[in-house]
Design an enzyme around this catalytic site. Sequence first.
Site, PDB file in Angstrom:
ATOM      1  N   ARG A  79      -8.658  -0.596   7.905  1.00  0.00           N
ATOM      2  CA  ARG A  79      -9.380   0.433   7.162  1.00  0.00           C
ATOM      3  C   ARG A  79      -9.894   1.501   8.493  1.00  0.00           C
ATOM      4  NH1 ARG A  79     -14.232  -1.337   3.368  1.00  0.00           N
ATOM      5  NH2 ARG A  79     -14.733   0.694   2.338  1.00  0.00           N
ATOM      6  N   CYS A  80      -8.367   2.459   8.571  1.00  0.00           N
ATOM      7  CA  CYS A  80      -9.030   3.297  10.266  1.00  0.00           C
ATOM      8  C   CYS A  80      -7.978   4.494  10.278  1.00  0.00           C
ATOM      9  CB  CYS A  80      -8.957   1.735  10.646  1.00  0.00           C
ATOM     10  SG  CYS A  80      -8.809   2.772  12.353  1.00  0.00           S
TER      11      CYS A  80
ATOM     12  N   GLN B 297       0.746  -1.017   0.069  1.00  0.00           N
ATOM     13  CA  GLN B 297      -0.198  -0.086   0.095  1.00  0.00           C
ATOM     14  C   GLN B 297       1.212   0.983  -0.148  1.00  0.00           C
ATOM     15  OE1 GLN B 297      -2.903  -1.795   3.651  1.00  0.00           O
ATOM     16  NE2 GLN B 297      -3.589  -0.216   2.800  1.00  0.00           N
TER      17      GLN B 297
ATOM     18  N   GLU C 220     -12.445   5.070   5.212  1.00  0.00           N
ATOM     19  CA  GLU C 220     -12.922   4.028   5.888  1.00  0.00           C
ATOM     20  C   GLU C 220     -14.076   4.309   7.349  1.00  0.00           C
ATOM     21  OE1 GLU C 220      -9.109   5.275   8.267  1.00  0.00           O
ATOM     22  OE2 GLU C 220      -9.848   6.566   9.015  1.00  0.00           O
TER      23      GLU C 220
END
Length: 785
Positions: free
Chosen positions: A369-370, A222, A739
């Site tokens: 996702r945060c 990522q 997110e």
Amino acid sequence: MGNCRTSPEIGGMGHSIKRKEDLRFIQGKGNYVDDVQLPDMVYGHIVRSPYAHARLKGINTAEALKLPGVLAVITGEDLAKANLAWMPTLFFDKQMVLATGKVLFQSQEVAFVVAEDPYIAADAAELVEVDYEELPVLVDPHKALDPGAPLLREDREQKDNHIFHWEIGDRAATDKVFDDAEVKARVHAFFPRCHPAPLETCGCVADFNPATERLTIYLTSQAPHAHRTLFAIVGGIPEQNIRVISPDIGGGFGNKVPIYPGYVCAVVASLTLKRPVKWIETRSENLQSTGFARDYHMTAELAASKEGKIKAMRVKTLADHGAFNAAAQPTKFPAGLFSICTGAYDYPTAFCEVDGVYTNKAPGGIAYRCSFRVTEAAFLIERVVDVLALELKMDPVELRRKNFIAPDKFPYASPLGWSYDSGNYDAAMQVALDTIGYDSLRKEQAEKRARGELMGIGVSSFVEVVGAGPSHTFDIAGIKMFDSAEIRVHPTGKAICRMGTKSQGQGHETTYAQIVAEELGIPAADVTVEEGDTDTAPYGLGTYASRSTPVSGAATAMAARKIREKAKKIAAHLLECSEEDLEWEPGKFSVKGAPGKSKSIQDIAFAAYTNMPQGMEPGLEAVDYYDPPNLTFPFGTYICVVDIDKGTGEIKVRRFVAVDDCGNIINPMIVEGQIHGGLTEGLAIAFMQEISYDESGNVQGGTFMDYLIPTSMETPHWETGKTCTPSPHHPFGAKGVGESPNVGSPAAFVNAVVDALSHLGVKHIDMPIAPWKVWNILKEKGVVN
Ligand code: CDP
């Protein structure tokens, strides 16, 4: 966003244009790391520890090496000779690449077998004989802090299992408010260890070419640029000789931010064997050893007046980081951005403390996702507000509305140090209430309760914090958190846009093109977006924590505006007028008052290469490195309605309304898709998923038989809505969104279940709320036999 400024043909912001990348994905033509095939390629397989804590007495590789096709077996001792047995983590700890001395969690990497084919490598891994002497295991972070607890990390100077203590806010002032408070609410909430379980597991192909001395690493990354820099620093390889290519990625969610031992082993093997080495995780390896999230044991308290005005918040948390502190957090934030835990409410006083602890579990703490612990924070405040509502016997919606930060208070200085950019929390609440029909649902609930039926309504009004930098406060492993975009307009008016970020399915190839379309009027269809190749893309920190739109999206707009400035000069030259006489509408410059006299961006692009003004540098391109002045603070209100079957404890999510506000929207269809996906993950976390450990440190939930993935059967129909409160500091008023649904939804689900049972005296149930937990409560309360 209301009206679109551009035509559908141009496809700028606000158009729900279909995702360009889906053409190849739905045809099975994506190109993932495991699709990479190179001549002479060999395969790696990791030997893993069956024990959670054991001394390594010896490793015998002889039998494995005898198997035809096996080329090498690398151990920690081998790596130690090259000073590579340990690697730095993203959070200033060090982690064993391959174990030396002892193993600290089940599935820890012990040896790396390389063979001509992946099946031989797997067979040979079983022939590696490892002599372990079992040691006492610590899986409970509370017990890990006991004075007599076995010491896990013998390599550290500090001789206990405590990693860090971090606190923020005014402890004394907060205690005083609590001492004087009329009403107090308290909840102890455990946010279980969970895993993003992306469709594609982690993997890499390391390809060292001895002729050029270049190392190409195809990586599920990522953050390809940051990874290249870390490989250069740790491996001592000149950075220009490393090329990281992140091809298509099948979901990341934070799982693909850290550097994992498998990557390092593949690189070492390729450097040693001078052949390309592929290492791809299996599903179980992914679940058991890489990329855990959460595992926060949190206690929150609120102090309030009898009328329900919140006065202060106090939070104490134990963070279980597993065997190594491999959390992906910005340097200054040992507990990530957890201090956003004061939420959407206006009160001046708060105090928050977090202690990090080592246990015999896989290293955890990724931002699933945060935005670095925001999910834990949002869950905590939205849970404790509901507990306060119970104490006050007040409707949870009324309590929230009484305490929301008012729209005219922005920028709002939160008691724990954040400056919220913009918000209108009541507006989002109102849309959610109207959509779901809150008042009639409450009436229905009262009637059902009178009949002995169980129905609950859960509300969550979360605030997010996304888009790290700014660079003065945010860095990861010392690298400042900015991001970048480079746009080149070709002579025929088509363009390529290269980014420092990396999509893992979010649709960047479509949305960045839409930003270029918005700013330059070049149709989005004419803009190619490229990410993930460190040889060609400008340097950036990558995609996680919903930072792409707030940071790289902003860089794209800024680069496009630089191009527009130059385009204006060329237009003035072509139209033989001064720049002041020109006006812009997406796609062309016209002479003011003479709209017929105009030059399109395509005419201008051609002139940039064929007929530029005298003395002007040819070409039409720009790069922008964007350092945001602040984070963006998206928010929303989610309302969930559940019905509970008394006989089985089964929970049915009857309705779920999600109203999100991410400022101005680039592509409404993509945003909706992001919300659907995130809500489905939130549902799984709330009801189905947990990575837990038995007393011996054996992973429970290490396969999809135990770690459940929601299918369409379990997933309810999501109803979405929106409000729009632009970010005042973002170039086009956008905030991140990816997110939000994962951050905001767990509390809505849990609040709904607790609401259904609150008349029985239930104030909290820890996730995952499986039917058996509900049924046990019903039994305990005498509702069922
Ligand atoms: O960093 P990441 O891409 O995961 O998150 P994001 O910036 O929230 O964007 C997720 C997707 O939603 C991207 O394709 C964005 O372009 C899109 N998006 C949008 O269309 N409008 C917004 N205001 C925010 C995101």
